[in-house]
Design a protein around this motif. Structure first.
Motif, PDB file in Angstrom:
ATOM      1  N   UNK A   1      15.470  34.338 -14.536  1.00  0.00           N
ATOM      2  CA  UNK A   1      16.069  35.628 -14.182  1.00  0.00           C
ATOM      3  C   UNK A   1      16.223  36.499 -15.414  1.00  0.00           C
ATOM      4  N   UNK A   2      16.633  35.890 -16.533  1.00  0.00           N
ATOM      5  CA  UNK A   2      16.783  36.653 -17.769  1.00  0.00           C
ATOM      6  C   UNK A   2      15.441  37.246 -18.205  1.00  0.00           C
ATOM      7  N   UNK A   3      14.386  36.457 -18.089  1.00  0.00           N
ATOM      8  CA  UNK A   3      13.071  36.958 -18.468  1.00  0.00           C
ATOM      9  C   UNK A   3      12.631  38.115 -17.602  1.00  0.00           C
ATOM     10  N   UNK A   4      12.872  38.027 -16.301  1.00  0.00           N
ATOM     11  CA  UNK A   4      12.503  39.113 -15.391  1.00  0.00           C
ATOM     12  C   UNK A   4      13.304  40.374 -15.702  1.00  0.00           C
ATOM     13  N   UNK A   5      14.567  40.216 -16.050  1.00  0.00           N
ATOM     14  CA  UNK A   5      15.371  41.384 -16.412  1.00  0.00           C
ATOM     15  C   UNK A   5      14.815  42.064 -17.659  1.00  0.00           C
ATOM     16  N   UNK A   6      14.388  41.256 -18.639  1.00  0.00           N
ATOM     17  CA  UNK A   6      13.769  41.828 -19.827  1.00  0.00           C
ATOM     18  C   UNK A   6      12.459  42.533 -19.478  1.00  0.00           C
ATOM     19  N   UNK A   7      11.679  41.935 -18.589  1.00  0.00           N
ATOM     20  CA  UNK A   7      10.406  42.532 -18.182  1.00  0.00           C
ATOM     21  C   UNK A   7      10.626  43.857 -17.454  1.00  0.00           C
TER      22      UNK A   7
ATOM     23  N   UNK B   1       3.863  39.289 -20.877  1.00  0.00           N
ATOM     24  CA  UNK B   1       3.316  37.929 -20.887  1.00  0.00           C
ATOM     25  C   UNK B   1       4.069  37.059 -21.896  1.00  0.00           C
ATOM     26  N   UNK B   2       4.394  37.630 -23.058  1.00  0.00           N
ATOM     27  CA  UNK B   2       5.144  36.885 -24.076  1.00  0.00           C
ATOM     28  C   UNK B   2       6.552  36.556 -23.586  1.00  0.00           C
ATOM     29  N   UNK B   3       7.192  37.503 -22.923  1.00  0.00           N
ATOM     30  CA  UNK B   3       8.527  37.258 -22.374  1.00  0.00           C
ATOM     31  C   UNK B   3       8.495  36.074 -21.415  1.00  0.00           C
ATOM     32  N   UNK B   4       7.498  36.036 -20.540  1.00  0.00           N
ATOM     33  CA  UNK B   4       7.394  34.922 -19.590  1.00  0.00           C
ATOM     34  C   UNK B   4       7.245  33.595 -20.317  1.00  0.00           C
ATOM     35  N   UNK B   5       6.412  33.587 -21.363  1.00  0.00           N
ATOM     36  CA  UNK B   5       6.179  32.344 -22.094  1.00  0.00           C
ATOM     37  C   UNK B   5       7.427  31.870 -22.827  1.00  0.00           C
ATOM     38  N   UNK B   6       8.213  32.805 -23.338  1.00  0.00           N
ATOM     39  CA  UNK B   6       9.333  32.432 -24.196  1.00  0.00           C
ATOM     40  C   UNK B   6      10.665  32.297 -23.469  1.00  0.00           C
ATOM     41  N   UNK B   7      10.774  32.857 -22.275  1.00  0.00           N
ATOM     42  CA  UNK B   7      12.052  32.781 -21.561  1.00  0.00           C
ATOM     43  C   UNK B   7      11.931  32.124 -20.201  1.00  0.00           C
ATOM     44  N   UNK B   8      10.723  31.709 -19.836  1.00  0.00           N
ATOM     45  CA  UNK B   8      10.523  31.113 -18.520  1.00  0.00           C
ATOM     46  C   UNK B   8      11.251  29.802 -18.362  1.00  0.00           C
ATOM     47  N   UNK B   9      11.276  29.311 -17.140  1.00  0.00           N
ATOM     48  CA  UNK B   9      11.959  28.038 -16.861  1.00  0.00           C
ATOM     49  C   UNK B   9      11.331  26.951 -17.718  1.00  0.00           C
TER      50      UNK B   9
ATOM     51  N   UNK C   1      11.051  28.641 -24.258  1.00  0.00           N
ATOM     52  CA  UNK C   1      11.766  28.602 -25.533  1.00  0.00           C
ATOM     53  C   UNK C   1      12.878  29.642 -25.527  1.00  0.00           C
ATOM     54  N   UNK C   2      13.281  30.077 -26.711  1.00  0.00           N
ATOM     55  CA  UNK C   2      14.411  31.006 -26.850  1.00  0.00           C
ATOM     56  C   UNK C   2      14.064  32.367 -26.311  1.00  0.00           C
ATOM     57  N   UNK C   3      15.100  33.193 -26.158  1.00  0.00           N
ATOM     58  CA  UNK C   3      14.924  34.525 -25.586  1.00  0.00           C
ATOM     59  C   UNK C   3      13.955  35.346 -26.417  1.00  0.00           C
ATOM     60  N   UNK C   4      13.164  36.153 -25.740  1.00  0.00           N
ATOM     61  CA  UNK C   4      12.184  37.022 -26.391  1.00  0.00           C
ATOM     62  C   UNK C   4      12.906  38.129 -27.163  1.00  0.00           C
ATOM     63  N   UNK C   5      12.453  38.338 -28.396  1.00  0.00           N
ATOM     64  CA  UNK C   5      13.095  39.369 -29.221  1.00  0.00           C
ATOM     65  C   UNK C   5      12.096  40.350 -29.785  1.00  0.00           C
TER      66      UNK C   5
ATOM     67  N   UNK D   1       6.383  47.569 -10.036  1.00  0.00           N
ATOM     68  CA  UNK D   1       6.653  47.096  -8.680  1.00  0.00           C
ATOM     69  C   UNK D   1       6.579  45.567  -8.620  1.00  0.00           C
ATOM     70  N   UNK D   2       5.567  44.985  -9.285  1.00  0.00           N
ATOM     71  CA  UNK D   2       5.434  43.538  -9.275  1.00  0.00           C
ATOM     72  C   UNK D   2       6.608  42.839  -9.927  1.00  0.00           C
ATOM     73  N   UNK D   3       7.053  43.362 -11.070  1.00  0.00           N
ATOM     74  CA  UNK D   3       8.178  42.751 -11.776  1.00  0.00           C
ATOM     75  C   UNK D   3       9.466  42.879 -10.965  1.00  0.00           C
ATOM     76  N   UNK D   4       9.711  44.097 -10.430  1.00  0.00           N
ATOM     77  CA  UNK D   4      10.939  44.286  -9.635  1.00  0.00           C
ATOM     78  C   UNK D   4      10.942  43.412  -8.392  1.00  0.00           C
ATOM     79  N   UNK D   5       9.800  43.317  -7.724  1.00  0.00           N
ATOM     80  CA  UNK D   5       9.734  42.511  -6.503  1.00  0.00           C
ATOM     81  C   UNK D   5       9.942  41.040  -6.814  1.00  0.00           C
ATOM     82  N   UNK D   6       9.325  40.542  -7.885  1.00  0.00           N
ATOM     83  CA  UNK D   6       9.527  39.142  -8.280  1.00  0.00           C
ATOM     84  C   UNK D   6      10.997  38.879  -8.593  1.00  0.00           C
ATOM     85  N   UNK D   7      11.641  39.826  -9.264  1.00  0.00           N
ATOM     86  CA  UNK D   7      13.051  39.660  -9.599  1.00  0.00           C
ATOM     87  C   UNK D   7      13.919  39.628  -8.349  1.00  0.00           C
TER      88      UNK D   7
END
Length: 335
Positions: free
Chosen positions: A282-288, A318-326, A329-333, A240-246
């Protein structure tokens, strides 16, 4: 307020409407009824989009061994013309040893298919999106009743105001309230629930995850698990938190009142999501969101350990946020 699904009496059935939880329950009621009569029944669930005619024909063909079959075709609003024609043709002469359910997610597309089924005698479960405060309150009251409790009018209002029109969240809250307080649930119980069980457990984990606090989110998760908070409730809070933030981050407006009206959310929830979406792309939130969807399946039995699945998902998000946030770094893989 739609009635709860009843035991099916027809070999043909249509489940139609925008509300995913009600659709799932309607299909579940059919599945339970079929298995109650035919414990060894074969069950097939097929998405209509891209479904080959030959595959449909295979599951609808008479069984060589005489077992009853349940076939559920999901999302028939996306069915191609040939598939729709095949379903209509089958409905004219259905197999008595097969229960066929078509699930339509609402809207105008392929309404003729639904009409053809109901004309052929199919039972119909209507699953509309519940939006009005009255319908949501009736749903919440009924959920509490189903779990063995009672809820006062002021408590229902407080619960709906806090959660909004997310039926899964309303159902989860009703279950937890009855479990925590039993008997009659009043407004004070709802307030205590949100101060304690919800916000200090599942939602606290979600908040720590969304702001990128790895150590804090793991600590809160382990604390919640030690208290016995259900895995599903924690997973739902994260999702719910991730969807709402997105949803909040995807809109250009920063006015909480305008966003609340547009998204049909309580203003407090919009303000919280604005804070939690900072630092995310937005990309990071979609991955989350994808991680949260996997977690939902894991805590419902797909994973060998729900505890491990929750901790892994927390670390991944948490890693996705760190690596894809505004500015990140590069997209989380990783997984």
């Amino acid at each position: 307020m739609p009635a709860q699904p009843v035991e099916p009496t027809s070999r043909l059935r249509v489940v139609m409407g925008e509300e995913e939880l009600l659709r799932a329950r309607a299909v579940g009621a059919v599945r339970t009824a079929v298995l109650g009569r035919h414990p060894d029944a074969e069950i097939h669930e097929l998405p209509a989009a891209g479904l080959p005619i030959g595959q449909l024909a295979d599951v609808l063909a008479p069984s060589l061994f005489g077992e009853h079959r349940l076939v559920v075709v999901l999302g028939v609003q996306e069915a191609a013309g040939a598939l729709s024609d095949a379903l209509v043709g089958y409905a004219k002469d259905p197999d008595p040893d097969l229960t066929l359910v078509i699930v339509h997610f609402g809207g105008k597309r392929n309404e003729a298919l639904v009409k053809a089924f109901t004309t052929a005698g199919a039972a119909l479960d209507v699953c509309p999106k519940l939006k009005s405060p009255g319908d949501l309150a009736a749903f919440a009251r009924n959920e509490v009743r189903q779990f063995g409790g009672r809820i006062t009018a002021d408590a229902v209002t407080a619960l709906v105001d806090a959660i909004g029109n997310d039926l899964r969240q309303l159902s989860a809250a009703a279950s937890q309230l009855v479990s925590d307080f039993g008997g009659t649930i009043d407004g004070d119980a709802v307030a205590r629930f949100h101060r304690g069980q919800a916000e200090v457990t599942g939602f606290t984990v979600a908040e720590r995850v969304l702001v990128g606090d790895r150590a804090g989110s793991i600590e809160m998760l382990r604390w919640a698990l030690e208290r016995g908070v259900p895995h599903v409730l924690i997973a739902d809070a994260i999702a719910d938190g991730v969807r709402t933030a997105a949803r909040v981050a995807s809109l250009s407006s920063t006015n909480p009142g305008e966003l609340a009206r547009t998204l049909k959310m309580p203003p407090w929830k919009v303000k919280k999501a604005q804070v939690q979406s900072r630092g995310w792309s937005i990309d990071g939130l979609q991955q989350a969101i994808g991680v949260a969807a996997e977690l939902n399946a894991d805590v419902k039995g797909a994973a060998a350990s729900a505890d491990y699945a929750l901790e892994r998902a927390v670390r991944r998000i948490v890693t996705i946020r760190a690596e894809t946030g505004r500015g990140g770094r590069a997209a989380y893989t990783g997984r």
